[in-house]
Write a protein that holds these residues in place. Structure first.
Motif, short mmCIF file in Angstrom:
data_model
loop_
_atom_site.label_atom_id
_atom_site.label_comp_id
_atom_site.label_asym_id
_atom_site.label_seq_id
_atom_site.Cartn_x
_atom_site.Cartn_y
_atom_site.Cartn_z
N LEU A 152 4.35 -1.09 3.97
CA LEU A 152 5.40 -0.55 3.10
C LEU A 152 6.10 0.64 3.75
CD1 LEU A 152 6.91 -0.25 0.40
CD2 LEU A 152 4.98 1.15 -0.41
N LEU A 153 5.34 1.56 4.33
CA LEU A 153 5.95 2.73 4.95
C LEU A 153 6.80 2.33 6.16
CD1 LEU A 153 3.23 5.53 4.79
CD2 LEU A 153 5.15 5.10 3.26
N ALA A 154 6.36 1.30 6.87
CA ALA A 154 7.15 0.80 8.00
C ALA A 154 8.47 0.22 7.50
CB ALA A 154 6.36 -0.27 8.76
N TRP A 213 4.48 10.17 4.08
CA TRP A 213 5.71 9.84 3.34
C TRP A 213 6.93 10.55 3.92
CZ3 TRP A 213 6.95 6.10 0.04
CH2 TRP A 213 5.92 5.36 -0.53
N PRO A 214 6.92 11.88 4.08
CA PRO A 214 8.09 12.53 4.71
C PRO A 214 8.32 12.08 6.15
CG PRO A 214 6.32 14.13 4.36
CD PRO A 214 5.95 12.90 3.60
N ILE A 215 7.23 11.81 6.88
CA ILE A 215 7.40 11.32 8.26
C ILE A 215 8.14 9.98 8.25
CG2 ILE A 215 6.18 10.41 10.26
CD1 ILE A 215 4.02 12.52 9.75
N SER A 216 7.75 9.11 7.35
CA SER A 216 8.37 7.78 7.29
C SER A 216 9.80 7.84 6.80
CB SER A 216 7.54 6.87 6.37
OG SER A 216 6.22 6.73 6.84
N ARG A 273 0.83 -1.21 0.00
CA ARG A 273 0.00 0.00 0.00
C ARG A 273 0.86 1.26 0.00
NH1 ARG A 273 -3.53 -1.30 3.67
NH2 ARG A 273 -5.04 -1.97 2.10
N HIS A 274 0.74 2.06 -1.05
CA HIS A 274 1.50 3.30 -1.17
C HIS A 274 0.61 4.53 -1.30
CE1 HIS A 274 0.65 2.03 -5.30
NE2 HIS A 274 0.70 3.31 -5.62
#
Length: 261
Positions: free
Chosen positions: A210-212, A87-90, A79-80
Motif C-alpha cells: 500500500l505504501l509503495a 507514512w511521511p517518507i512514502s 497493510r496500513h
C-alpha cells in the motif's frame, strides 16, 4: 528452475508483452489510420499497457498462488498499520526529491506557478494517480520484489527493478503523443532507479505494498503539480540522481547487513 524464479520470469514476460504489444499497436494505428488519439482504441490499449504490472500480478496471484499465499499477498496490499515514520517518507519523499531537483535545475529558488485550483484539486489528482500509476506496484513490489527477496540482496533488488521499470516505459519514448517522447531517457532511467531503491526499502521495512502504491502515486501527482524531476540533459540533476543512488544503495546495504545478523 525454482518456484520463485519461474514467477519472476513469468511476471516480466507478461508485463513487458502487454506493454510493448499494446503500444506497438498504438504506434501502428497512429501511422496507418485516421483514428483520433482520444478515441476508444487508444484509451483501451493505453490502459492495457499502462496497467500491465497490475494485470500480470492479479492473474498470477489468482492462478498460481496457494490460498495462504493469496491471503498474505492481499494483506500486504492493504497493510496500513506500520511505524508512523514510513507514512511521511512514502507520501512526501517525491515532493522533497523533486523540489531539490528543480532548485538545481533552475540554479536557485524558482516559482512553480501553482494555481489555487491546482491545490484544491490535488487530493483528487492524487487519487486518480493511485490507479494511473500507483497500481503498478501490485506487480513491481507485490510480485517481483517479493520473489526476488528470496534470492537477491536489497541493493540488487532496488537497482534491477529500477532498470526494468525504466526500460518497461520504453515505448512511451518512441510515440510522440506521449510526454515521455520529449524526455531524456538517461535522466528518466536514473530517476526510476532512485525511486525503486526507496520503494525497496519501504516495502522491506513495512511489508506494505500500500505504501509503495501511495509513493508511486505521489511521484506522478507532485510531478503534475510542478515538482517532478526535470527530464532534461542537465549535469547538475544527473549528479544529484547518481548521489541519491549511491546513498540509497548504501542505506539498503546497511539494512541487508542488519537482516543477515
Amino acid at each position: 528452475m525454482t518456484k520463485n524464479t519461474k514467477r519472476i520470469w513469468l511476471f516480466l514476460m507478461l508485463t513487458f508483452l502487454l506493454m510493448y504489444v499494446s503500444h506497438g499497436i498504438i504506434a501502428y494505428l497512429l501511422e496507418t489510420t485516421s483514428i483520433e488519439w482520444d478515441d476508444f482504441p487508444f484509451n483501451a490499449l493505453g490502459i492495457i499497457g499502462g496497467g500491465a504490472p497490475a494485470f500480470a500480478a492479479i492473474f498470477m496471484v489468482h492462478k498460481m498462488y496457494t490460498e495462504k499465499e493469496k491471503k498474505d499477498y492481499w494483506e500486504s496490499v492493504y497493510r496500513h498499520k506500520v511505524n508512523w515514520i514510513w507514512w511521511p517518507i512514502s507520501l512526501l519523499s517525491p515532493l522533497l526529491i523533486g523540489f531539490v531537483a528543480n532548485i538545481i535545475h533552475h540554479g536557485g529558488w524558482w516559482n512553480p506557478e501553482i494555481e489555487i485550483g491546482q491545490l484544491i484539486a490535488f487530493p483528487l489528482a492524487f487519487g486518480v494517480m493511485i490507479f494511473a500509476g500507483g497500481m503498478e506496484e501490485l506487480g513491481w513490489r507485490g510480485i517481483l520484489q517479493d520473489n526476488m527477496s528470496k534470492k537477491f540482496s536489497l541493493p540488487t533488488i532496488g537497482v534491477v527493478i529500477g532498470l526494468l521499470w525504466g526500460v518497461w516505459h520504453g515505448p512511451l519514448f518512441l510515440i510522440d503523443v506521449f510526454a515521455h517522447y520529449h524526455y531524456d531517457f538517461s535522466t528518466y532511467l536514473l530517476t526510476t532507479i532512485v525511486y525503486s531503491l526507496i520503494l525497496t526499502l519501504i516495502v522491506h521495512k513495512t511489508k506494505s505494498v500500500l505504501l509503495a502504491i501511495l509513493l508511486h502515486a505521489g511521484i506522478n501527482a507532485f510531478g503534475n503539480l510542478g515538482f517532478g524531476i526535470p527530464m532534461e540533459v542537465n549535469a547538475g540533476i544527473i549528479i544529484y540522481l547518481i548521489v541519491l543512488i549511491f546513498v540509497m544503495t548504501f542505506v539498503l546495504y546497511l539494512f541487508e547487513k542488519k537482516k543477515c545478523r
